[in-house]
Design a protein around this motif. Structure first.
Motif, PDB file in Angstrom:
ATOM      1  N   LYS A 182      21.687 -29.690  10.502  1.00 22.45           N
ATOM      2  CA  LYS A 182      21.897 -28.923   9.282  1.00 22.45           C
ATOM      3  C   LYS A 182      23.377 -28.771   8.953  1.00 22.45           C
ATOM      4  O   LYS A 182      23.784 -28.843   7.790  1.00 22.45           O
ATOM      5  CB  LYS A 182      21.258 -27.542   9.422  1.00 22.45           C
ATOM      6  N   SER A 183      24.195 -28.543  10.009  1.00 21.57           N
ATOM      7  CA  SER A 183      25.633 -28.401   9.778  1.00 21.57           C
ATOM      8  C   SER A 183      26.239 -29.689   9.254  1.00 21.57           C
ATOM      9  O   SER A 183      27.138 -29.678   8.415  1.00 21.57           O
ATOM     10  CB  SER A 183      26.332 -27.964  11.061  1.00 21.57           C
ATOM     11  N   LEU A 184      25.744 -30.818   9.758  1.00 24.30           N
ATOM     12  CA  LEU A 184      26.232 -32.115   9.282  1.00 24.30           C
ATOM     13  C   LEU A 184      25.866 -32.312   7.815  1.00 24.30           C
ATOM     14  O   LEU A 184      26.661 -32.815   7.021  1.00 24.30           O
ATOM     15  CB  LEU A 184      25.638 -33.234  10.147  1.00 24.30           C
ATOM     16  N   LYS A 185      24.648 -31.878   7.459  1.00 24.77           N
ATOM     17  CA  LYS A 185      24.203 -31.995   6.079  1.00 24.77           C
ATOM     18  C   LYS A 185      25.049 -31.132   5.160  1.00 24.77           C
ATOM     19  O   LYS A 185      25.423 -31.537   4.053  1.00 24.77           O
ATOM     20  CB  LYS A 185      22.738 -31.594   5.988  1.00 24.77           C
ATOM     21  N   LYS A 186      25.394 -29.919   5.629  1.00 22.00           N
ATOM     22  CA  LYS A 186      26.245 -29.028   4.842  1.00 22.00           C
ATOM     23  C   LYS A 186      27.634 -29.629   4.631  1.00 22.00           C
ATOM     24  O   LYS A 186      28.208 -29.556   3.546  1.00 22.00           O
ATOM     25  CB  LYS A 186      26.364 -27.682   5.527  1.00 22.00           C
ATOM     26  N   LEU A 187      28.178 -30.208   5.712  1.00 28.42           N
ATOM     27  CA  LEU A 187      29.494 -30.850   5.599  1.00 28.42           C
ATOM     28  C   LEU A 187      29.468 -31.993   4.591  1.00 28.42           C
ATOM     29  O   LEU A 187      30.418 -32.192   3.831  1.00 28.42           O
ATOM     30  CB  LEU A 187      29.944 -31.365   6.966  1.00 28.42           C
TER      31      LEU A 187
END
Length: 401
Positions: A2-7
């Motif tokens: 999810k954090s990668l997607k947000k980035l």
């Protein structure tokens, strides 16, 4: 995950905002200019010729529309070459980031629009249309000096004096930190004046006017901040159109809302006189001689020569200068100090004096992109024909007008 997607989303948003910002900065203004004027161009009234690296456009009749139509048509290749260089290679390899610096300058140039006469905006628009380029790019080049203040330059006037100089002489070396410009020497010959400049530039930097006036400009540096007013080249063009003597020139400069610091050398060959007008956005003065300097080197009579560089020298202006005087000024005086008479070959020799140094420490230097010798009474100019700096080391080509 999810954090990668947000980035990734943040990256995409920032990228989109970046490109939107660049597009906004470069967006063309709505000028409300009607360019539907039709023209049956009389090609017999216009002439184009080349003398090696010098291009000459003769525009002795016709409307502004027709003249700038001819300008845009004949110089389309040169205009596009310069545009490519300015946008891609000039601003510190700005192109590798999709030209943010160029875009910012493009945006800042639009601050001048409200101070530019409508007919001058029309001229820029006509050049842009007929050369197939954007108006913003033409506007930027015509305000570039006012935005960045990069020029140097030097000039001298040698008046007529029996036994020393047969004709009034006004010379200029145009020094600019864009070596690429040395390839472009455009002469515009009108029925009233002749100008030496670059493609797509509608202001004036070096010219001779039939009202007995010649002019050359030199960007200076002052503690007083530059302002947004009519671009300097167009202010000098106003002088060309309206002034018939030195008093009228002074009144125009003194009363104008000025942008950047400048030293403008103006000769009045009918009266064998001259002035250097020194000013910035706030202060104004002028000088008419080099008396102190001439006396200090033991010249046998005063006022034999007037010299201007990009440094204030008037008593009430030098205190505003932010750059130390370089050696070019003293070099002019030393070169002419012991002369018994002044001929064309000696003038060329003076303008060619060159030292290969990192800084512009000689009359001819690594920024000299134009070198011109003007004989107003004879209706002759001599232009250095080189295509690399310093252009002054090459042959000087005679152009009559």
């Amino acid at each position: 995950m999810k954090s990668l997607k947000k980035l990734l989303i943040v990256f995409i948003v920032i990228t989109l905002l970046y490109f939107w910002s660049l597009a906004f900065l470069k967006s063309e203004p709505d000028l409300w200019i009607d360019l539907k004027e039709s023209s049956n161009l009389d090609t017999e009234a216009f002439k184009y010729e080349e003398k090696e690296w010098i291009q000459i456009l003769t525009l002795k009749s016709g409307s502004y529309y027709e003249k700038w139509y001819f300008h845009g048509q004949k110089l389309e290749k040169e205009i596009k070459e310069l545009l490519e260089f300015f946008e891609s290679d000039m601003l510190w390899k700005d192109k590798y980031l999709w030209s943010p610096l160029y875009s910012i300058l493009n945006y800042k140039a639009k601050n001048f629009i409200e101070f530019i006469p409508k007919e001058n905006l029309e001229e820029m628009k006509w050049i842009a249309d007929w050369a197939g380029v954007n108006f913003n790019d033409i506007l930027l080049i015509n305000t570039y000096d006012d935005l960045l203040q990069l020029a140097g330059c030097s000039s001298m006037i040698v008046p007529k004096k029996d036994g020393f100089n047969e004709n009034f002489v006004h010379t200029r070396n145009l020094d600019y930190p864009i070596k690429f410009l040395s390839k472009y020497k455009i002469v515009l010959k009108y029925d009233t004046h002749v100008s030496v400049w670059f493609p797509w530039y509608i202001g004036v930097l070096t010219w001779i006017w039939e009202k007995w006036i010649s002019l050359s400009s030199h960007t200076a540096y002052s503690v007083n901040k530059a302002e947004y007013w009519i671009p300097s080249g167009l202010l000098y063009r106003k002088v060309l159109v309206e002034a018939s003597n030195l008093e009228e020139v002074e009144n125009i400069f003194k009363s104008a809302d000025r942008t950047i610091a400048n030293n403008v050398m103006v000769g009045y060959y009918k009266g064998n006189t001259w002035k250097v007008f020194e000013f910035d956005s706030k202060e104004f003065s002028y000088r008419v001689s080099n008396v102190k300097e001439l006396e200090s080197i033991g010249m046998d009579y005063q006022r034999k020569i007037l010299v201007a560089t990009n440094h204030f020298r008037a008593d009430d202006m030098w205190k505003f200068s932010t750059n130390e005087p370089w050696s070019r000024y003293a070099q002019y005086l030393s070169k002419i100090k012991d002369l018994e008479e002044l001929k064309l070959d000696k003038i060329r020799e003076i303008l060619r004096y060159y030292k290969d140094t990192k800084y512009w420490e000689s009359i001819s230097n690594n920024g000299t992109v134009q070198s011109v010798i003007m004989f107003p009474e004879l209706r002759k100019i001599y232009i250095a024909n080189g295509n690399e700096v310093p252009v002054s080391k090459w042959e000087y080509i005679e152009v009559n007008f």
